[in-house]
Write a protein that holds these residues in place. Structure first.
Motif: not given
Ligand code: SAM
Length: 248
Positions: A126-147
């Motif tokens: 599920n692409e959309e769910r995986l994108k949402a998960l990845s965004i949450e991880a980006s918020e937490q790990c201080e990453r600036l670009d999105l995977m």
């Protein structure tokens, strides 16, 4: 970024651009998080990023049950981009695949490509769910670009359709005579890399033969033990990032 900013809550805002003095309306989920979990009130500050324009100090200028608005005040970090490492991984059980997406984000992969192999059991991602998960991880790990997360595709398509010249495929293969990953990668620390991780059942013999014969493929071993797919992803990505950090 000052130490003060470091302690501020960090939110992804879905918008094309961010610039000073502009406002952004937050999503329902973010309103709930801000009000009920973080107890942020009007006048509170947070860090915001959109994956493109760096990180911004923002102020909550309106917040109610139904609506929250933040105003961008000043840029506190310039945009940075993750190095060109992509993951090609077979879907595995939901929790494990979610975990793989989260760890790939934290470890700085630029792209995640779910691929169907011969022994893949789960034929959905599920692409959309995986994108949402990845965004949450980006918020937490201080990453600036999105995977980037791409649609599910067949492994053979992914490897045969216009493979970019110069890109190497790190083929993680258990129970083979492949060299250890660190040795195999020494000459390729700067090249764009893809890492291939197989399903729970591993690769078929035909896949191993076909993939090994491709000119851009570097077969690697992650040691004598048989790792779960999620462990193999973390181990290979951590080795590559460590080599890149070390090379001048
Ligand atoms: N069922 C397979 C078996 O028993 O041989 C194991 C597959 S393993 C759970 C899933 C994937 O992780 C493999 O396809 C491979 O890509 C990677 N992997 C696991 N252990 C590895 C190792 N020691 N070296 C390289 N890759 C490994």
């Amino acid at each position: 970024m000052t130490t003060n900013h470091k302690n501020l809550l960090r939110l992804y805002v879905s918008r094309e651009t961010i610039s000073g003095e502009e406002n952004a309306e937050l999503s329902k989920g973010q309103i709930h998080y801000l009000r009920n979990v973080m107890r942020l009130e009007k006048g509170g500050t947070l860090r915001a990023f959109n994956g493109r324009n760096g990180e911004w100090l923002a102020e909550v200028t309106e917040i109610s049950k139904k609506k929250a608005i933040v105003t961008f005040l000043e840029k506190i970090r310039e945009q940075s981009t993750s190095s060109d490492i992509e993951i090609l991984a077979s879907p595995v059980k939901k929790e494990a695949f979610d975990f793989m997406v989260e760890k790939a984000t934290e470890l700085g992969a630029a792209r995640f490509r779910p691929v169907i192999c011969e022994h893949t059991v789960i034929h959905r991602a599920n692409e959309e769910r995986l994108k949402a998960l990845s965004i949450e991880a980006s918020e937490q790990c201080e990453r600036l670009d999105l995977m980037e997360i791409t649609p599910l595709e067949s492994l053979l398509n992914a490897l045969t359709n216009a493979w970019p010249s110069g890109r190497k495929l790190i083929f993680c293969i258990e129970r083979a005579e492949a060299p250890p990953i660190l040795r195999a990668l020494e000459a390729h620390t700067k090249a764009p890399l893809s890492i291939l991780i197989g399903p729970e059942g591993g690769f078929s013999d035909a896949e191993v033969r076909a993939i090994s014969a491709m000119p851009f493929v570097i077969p690697v071993s992650l040691g004598p033990r048989i790792l779960k797919a999620e462990t193999a992803l973390i181990a290979s990505l951590a080795c590559i990032q460590a080599l890149r950090d070390r090379s001048p």
